[in-house]
Design a protein around this motif. Sequence first.
Motif, short mmCIF file in Angstrom:
data_model
loop_
_atom_site.label_atom_id
_atom_site.label_comp_id
_atom_site.label_asym_id
_atom_site.label_seq_id
_atom_site.Cartn_x
_atom_site.Cartn_y
_atom_site.Cartn_z
N PRO A 247 0.80 -1.23 0.00
CA PRO A 247 0.00 0.00 0.00
C PRO A 247 0.83 1.28 0.00
CG PRO A 247 -0.06 -1.05 2.16
CD PRO A 247 0.65 -1.99 1.24
N LYS A 248 2.09 1.22 0.48
CA LYS A 248 2.93 2.41 0.47
C LYS A 248 4.40 2.01 0.42
CE LYS A 248 2.92 2.86 5.48
NZ LYS A 248 2.59 3.71 6.60
N ILE A 249 5.21 2.94 -0.10
CA ILE A 249 6.66 2.76 -0.14
C ILE A 249 7.30 4.05 0.33
CG2 ILE A 249 6.62 1.09 -2.04
CD1 ILE A 249 7.67 3.47 -3.81
N PHE A 250 8.60 3.97 0.59
CA PHE A 250 9.36 5.14 0.99
C PHE A 250 10.53 5.31 0.04
CE2 PHE A 250 7.29 3.52 4.75
CZ PHE A 250 6.71 4.66 5.28
N VAL B 220 5.17 7.43 -0.66
CA VAL B 220 4.27 7.38 -1.80
C VAL B 220 3.30 6.25 -1.50
CG1 VAL B 220 4.04 7.02 -4.29
CG2 VAL B 220 6.06 8.19 -3.38
N LYS B 221 2.00 6.56 -1.61
CA LYS B 221 0.99 5.57 -1.21
C LYS B 221 -0.15 5.52 -2.20
CE LYS B 221 -1.07 9.02 1.78
NZ LYS B 221 -1.49 9.35 3.12
N VAL C 167 11.47 11.48 -8.76
CA VAL C 167 10.84 10.15 -8.82
C VAL C 167 9.44 10.20 -8.21
CG1 VAL C 167 10.96 7.78 -7.96
CG2 VAL C 167 12.99 8.86 -8.90
N ALA C 168 9.32 10.81 -7.03
CA ALA C 168 8.02 10.89 -6.37
C ALA C 168 7.02 11.69 -7.20
CB ALA C 168 8.17 11.53 -4.99
N ALA D 226 -0.29 8.83 -4.61
CA ALA D 226 -0.08 10.20 -4.14
C ALA D 226 1.11 10.23 -3.20
CB ALA D 226 -1.31 10.71 -3.43
N VAL D 227 1.69 11.43 -3.06
CA VAL D 227 2.78 11.64 -2.12
C VAL D 227 2.18 11.83 -0.74
CG1 VAL D 227 4.65 13.20 -1.48
CG2 VAL D 227 4.27 12.64 -3.88
#
Length: 94
Positions: free
Chosen positions: A30-33, A89-90, A47-48, A61-62
């Motif tokens: 669901p999300k990454i960093f 980013v999720k 990238v974001a 979305a950020v």
Amino acid sequence: MSESRDIIYIGKKPLMSYVTSALIQLANQPKIFIKARGLSIGHAVDVAQIIARKTENAGYAVGNIKIGSEQMQSQDGRSRNVSTIEIEVKRTNS
């Protein structure tokens, strides 16, 4: 904090390789960093933004953004501060 599989470390590769890697991870989580230090911070922001703007319809979305600094040893042996960034980013519509 978080597993290493949900972290993308930004280095010297082309931007789109990080974008591709991030999108693959977002398909499974669901999300990454996105993390970067020093001169790579600009690439992390790029990238974001590419993920958030180009895949807006896909629902990414950020999220939270954390900035800071780390003390590192330079090559001449002196201690110096290096800026850091962590961008979440999720998925918005899970």
